[in-house]
Design a protein around this motif. Structure first.
Motif, PDB file in Angstrom:
ATOM      1  N   UNK A   1       2.211   1.700  -3.471  1.00  0.00           N
ATOM      2  CA  UNK A   1       1.237   2.160  -4.458  1.00  0.00           C
ATOM      3  C   UNK A   1       0.938   3.639  -4.274  1.00  0.00           C
ATOM      4  N   UNK A   2       0.850   4.065  -3.009  1.00  0.00           N
ATOM      5  CA  UNK A   2       0.546   5.467  -2.763  1.00  0.00           C
ATOM      6  C   UNK A   2       1.687   6.347  -3.266  1.00  0.00           C
TER       7      UNK A   2
ATOM      8  N   UNK B   1       3.607   5.782  -5.937  1.00  0.00           N
ATOM      9  CA  UNK B   1       3.890   5.433  -7.351  1.00  0.00           C
ATOM     10  C   UNK B   1       4.923   4.332  -7.493  1.00  0.00           C
ATOM     11  N   UNK B   2       5.060   3.478  -6.502  1.00  0.00           N
ATOM     12  CA  UNK B   2       6.026   2.388  -6.633  1.00  0.00           C
ATOM     13  C   UNK B   2       5.296   1.067  -6.779  1.00  0.00           C
ATOM     14  N   UNK B   3       6.051  -0.035  -6.967  1.00  0.00           N
ATOM     15  CA  UNK B   3       5.440  -1.357  -7.090  1.00  0.00           C
ATOM     16  C   UNK B   3       5.394  -2.094  -5.760  1.00  0.00           C
TER      17      UNK B   3
ATOM     18  N   UNK C   1       0.016   6.188   5.593  1.00  0.00           N
ATOM     19  CA  UNK C   1       0.754   6.739   4.458  1.00  0.00           C
ATOM     20  C   UNK C   1       0.127   8.017   3.963  1.00  0.00           C
ATOM     21  N   UNK C   2      -0.827   8.575   4.720  1.00  0.00           N
ATOM     22  CA  UNK C   2      -1.435   9.845   4.326  1.00  0.00           C
ATOM     23  C   UNK C   2      -1.034  10.966   5.277  1.00  0.00           C
ATOM     24  N   UNK C   3      -1.142  10.704   6.586  1.00  0.00           N
ATOM     25  CA  UNK C   3      -1.011  11.787   7.554  1.00  0.00           C
ATOM     26  C   UNK C   3       0.398  11.896   8.103  1.00  0.00           C
TER      27      UNK C   3
ATOM     28  N   UNK D   1       0.843  -1.198   0.000  1.00  0.00           N
ATOM     29  CA  UNK D   1       0.000   0.000   0.000  1.00  0.00           C
ATOM     30  C   UNK D   1       0.878   1.248   0.000  1.00  0.00           C
TER      31      UNK D   1
ATOM     32  N   UNK E   1       1.802  13.661  14.508  1.00  0.00           N
ATOM     33  CA  UNK E   1       1.476  14.779  15.393  1.00  0.00           C
ATOM     34  C   UNK E   1       2.720  15.197  16.168  1.00  0.00           C
TER      35      UNK E   1
ATOM     36  N   UNK F   1      -7.052  -1.984   6.293  1.00  0.00           N
ATOM     37  CA  UNK F   1      -6.644  -1.114   5.191  1.00  0.00           C
ATOM     38  C   UNK F   1      -6.664   0.344   5.641  1.00  0.00           C
ATOM     39  N   UNK F   2      -7.646   0.689   6.466  1.00  0.00           N
ATOM     40  CA  UNK F   2      -7.717   2.064   6.985  1.00  0.00           C
ATOM     41  C   UNK F   2      -6.456   2.403   7.776  1.00  0.00           C
TER      42      UNK F   2
ATOM     43  N   UNK G   1     -16.129   7.345  16.036  1.00  0.00           N
ATOM     44  CA  UNK G   1     -14.975   8.136  15.573  1.00  0.00           C
ATOM     45  C   UNK G   1     -13.895   8.164  16.643  1.00  0.00           C
TER      46      UNK G   1
ATOM     47  N   UNK H   1      -3.756   2.963   5.213  1.00  0.00           N
ATOM     48  CA  UNK H   1      -4.081   4.129   4.409  1.00  0.00           C
ATOM     49  C   UNK H   1      -3.759   5.409   5.186  1.00  0.00           C
ATOM     50  N   UNK H   2      -4.195   5.456   6.434  1.00  0.00           N
ATOM     51  CA  UNK H   2      -3.951   6.646   7.254  1.00  0.00           C
ATOM     52  C   UNK H   2      -2.453   6.819   7.477  1.00  0.00           C
TER      53      UNK H   2
END
Lengths: 173, 334
Positions: B35-36, B38-40, B297-299, B32, B302, B290-291, B201, B294-295
Motif C-alpha cells: 500500500x505504501x 501504490x501496490x495491492x 517501509x519508511x526509514x 502494508x 542506518x 503496525x508501527x 521512546x 510502518x517504520x
C-alpha cells in the motif's frame, strides 16, 4: 581552494525524531493513495490499431479466406516462421492455402508478412498473449489463425492510411 | 475443572493466538509495504489474499532443504530452533487480559504470572541472540557470519537500553510482575507512557534493534550481506527464523503495551469485562505491530557504526540518567 560551508544542524534535526515523524506522515498518506498496479489477467493490456501483435489471417465476409497461398509472406519472413501449402478451389479465385502454419515461438512480430501480402490477407492483430505447455501447441495452424475481417478492420484501416502517406509524400523528393 | 486442564487450555489458546498473529503479520507486512508503494499486495489466494500465509506455509514445507557443504551439521540444524523457541517462550508471562470467570472457573489470562515475570522475559529474549550467531557461524559463509556477528553485537548493546528503560518502569511500580505493573498503572490512573516519556521512546527504539527490524536490520541487510545470518537457510528452517522474528515482534509489542500503555486496562473504565480487556490489549499490541511495519517501509537502514554509536553514546547515557532521576524522585516522594 574551495571552502564548503556545512550547514549547522538545528537541535530538532540532530534529534532526528521530527524528521522520522515527517517521513512517516508521508508514508501514512500513501497507504490510501490510488494503486497503480494493473491487475493483468482481469485488466488486459491497452491496445490500439498501432499495436503490432501476432499475425492473423483475414476471412472475407463471404466466408472464404483472403489468402491465395502465393508464398510472399513465407519468403518475407525473416524468422522462417511461416509454412504454406496451397491447393486449388472451384471459386473464381482459384487458390487457397491447404496448410498455413505460423510457429509463434519463431515469429518476431516484425510485420513483414503484413507488408509483403499482395492480397491484404494477413494482418498484425492486437492479440499478444502466448502461453501453452508444449512447443508444438504454439505452432498455430490455419484454423487458429483465421479471424473475420471485422475483427481486424481497425488495423486494416490503419495500414491503408500508412500506405497512402508513403505514396503521397517521400523523404527524398 | 482441574487446574491442569485450565492451564493447558490457556496455554493452547495463547500459543495459537501467537502463531496465528505471526502468520498474519507476514501477510500484513506485505500488504502494508504494497500500500505504501501504490501496490495491492498479495490478493490472489482467497479473498483479499487472506489465505496467503497458508499458501506460504505449504510452500515452505514442500521446499527442498539445502545445507552448505562446510556447514556444522548440528549447529546448522539447531540454530533456527534457538531463534524461534525463546521468542515463543517469552509470551508465557505477557498478561493478555484480566481475570477470566466462566462458571466457577476463574483464572488470569496469561500462561503464568511469575513474580519475576519481567526478569524471565528478559532472560529468554536474551537467549534469542544465539539463533542468529549460531546460524551465521554454522553456515560456513562469510555473509552469514558477518550477519550473525552484527546481530549479536546489536542485540547485546540494545538490550542494555531495553533493560534500563524497563527498570525505570519497575522502579515506579515497585514490582517485576507484569500483571501488577498493569494494575499499578490502573490504580495510578495514568499510563506509564505519560510518566516515563523518555523511557518509552528509548524502549520502543531499542525494541526495533532488539528484534532486528528496520531501520536496524543489520543481521539481514540485503544490499551488503545477501540475507545475513539466514543466507544459507532454506525451506522450513528459514521459515523458523522468520517465525522467530515475528514472534519476537509480537512479544515486544505486547511488552511495550504492558509496560507503558496500561496493558489490558481501558481508560476511565473500572474493572472492564475480560473480553473487553483482552480486546483492548490486542488493539494496543496491533498498533505497535503496525508501527513496526510502518517504520520498516519508511526509514532507510542506518550505518552499522551509527547504530553502535547511537546505542552506546546516546541511548545508554540517557537511559541511565532517566533511571537515576526516576529512582531519586521515587525515593524522595516515597
Amino acid at each position: 581552494m574551495v571552502v564548503v560551508e556545512r550547514k549547522e544542524l538545528t537541535l530538532a534535526e540532530r534529534l532526528y525524531l521530527p524528521e522520522i515523524f515527517r517521513g512517516m506522515a508521508i508514508t501514512f498518506r500513501k497507504l490510501f493513495a490510488k494503486r497503480v498496479t494493473r491487475q493483468y489477467p482481469e485488466e488486459p493490456l491497452p491496445t490500439t490499431e498501432v499495436t503490432r501483435g501476432q499475425p492473423r489471417l483475414v476471412v472475407n465476409d463471404d466466408g472464404n479466406i483472403a489468402c491465395v497461398s502465393c508464398g510472399l509472406c513465407e519468403a518475407a519472413c525473416p524468422a522462417y516462421a511461416i509454412t504454406i501449402d496451397g491447393h486449388e478451389t472451384d471459386r473464381t479465385i482459384e487458390r487457397e492455402p491447404e496448410r498455413f502454419d505460423i510457429d509463434m515461438l519463431r515469429c518476431i512480430l516484425c510485420g513483414f508478412c503484413e507488408e509483403a501480402c499482395p492480397k491484404d490477407a494477413i494482418f498484425m492483430s492486437d492479440e499478444l498473449e502466448l502461453a501453452d505447455y508444449t512447443r508444438q501447441a504454439l505452432v498455430y495452424n490455419i484454423e487458429r489463425l483465421k479471424r473475420p475481417k471485422s475483427a481486424l478492420q481497425a488495423r486494416i484501416d490503419y495500414v491503408y492510411r500508412l500506405n497512402d502517406r508513403w505514396q503521397s509524400s517521400s523523404s527524398t523528393s | 475443572m482441574p487446574d491442569v486442564l485450565v492451564w493447558l487450555m490457556k496455554a493452547g489458546a495463547i500459543f495459537g493466538i501467537l502463531l496465528g498473529t505471526a502468520a498474519y503479520l507476514t501477510l500484513a507486512e506485505r500488504k502494508v509495504s504494497a500500500w505504501i508503494q501504490y501496490r495491492y499486495g498479495p490478493n490472489r489466494v482467497g479473498p483479499w489474499g487472506l489465505f496467503q500465509p497458508f499458501a506460504d506455509l505449504i510452500k515452505f514445507i514442500f521446499k527442498e532443504e539445502v545445507a552448505p557443504a562446510g556447514a556444522n551439521p548440528l549447529m546448522f540444524r539447531l540454530a533456527p530452533f534457538l531463534s524461534a523457541i525463546p521468542a515463543m517462550l517469552t509470551v508465557a508471562v505477557i498478561p493478555f487480559g484480566p481475570e477470566v470467570r466462566i462458571g466457577e472457573v476463574a483464572t488470569n489470562l496469561s500462561i503464568v504470572d511469575l513474580d519475576v515475570g519481567a526478569l524471565y522475559l528478559l532472560a529468554f529474549s536474551g537467549l534469542a541472540v544465539y539463533g542468529p550467531i549460531l546460524g551465521g557461524w554454522a553456515s560456513n559463509s562469510k555473509y552469514s557470519l558477518l550477519g550473525g556477528l552484527r546481530a549479536s553485537a546489536q542485540m547485546v548493546s540494545y538490550e542494555l537500553t531495553l533493560i534500563l528503560c524497563l527498570l525505570a518502569v519497575v522502579t515506579l511500580s515497585g514490582t517485576l510482575d507484569l500483571r501488577e505493573i498493569v494494575t499499578s498503572q490502573a490504580e495510578r490512573g495514568v499510563w506509564n507512557v505519560f510518566v516515563q516519556p523518555v523511557a518509552f521512546v528509548l524502549f520502543v527504539v531499542a525494541t526495533f534493534a532488539e528484534t532486528n527490524r528496520h531501520p536496524f536490520d543489520f543481521a539481514e541487510c540485503e544490499p551488503e550481506l545477501v540475507g545475513g545470518f539466514h543466507t544459507e537457510y532454506s525451506a522450513m528452517r528459514f521459515a523458523l527464523f522468520f517465525l522467530g522474528e515475528y514472534c519476537a515482534m509480537i512479544v515486544m509489542a505486547g511488552l511495550t503495551t504492558t509496560l507503558f500503555l496500561g496493558g489490558f486496562g481501558i481508560p476511565f473504565v473500572e474493572d472492564p469485562h475480560w473480553v473487553l480487556g483482552f480486546l483492548a490489549f490486542m488493539t494496543k499490541t496491533a498498533m505497535f505491530l503496525f508501527l513496526f511495519l510502518w517504520v520498516r517501509w519508511t526509514l532507510p537502514r542506518f550505518r552499522f557504526d551509527q547504530l553502535m554509536g547511537l546505542g552506546w553514546k546516546v541511548f545508554l547515557p540517557v537511559a541511565l540518567v532517566n533511571l537515576f532521576l526516576t529512582g531519586a524522585v521515587v525515593s524522595l516522594l516515597g
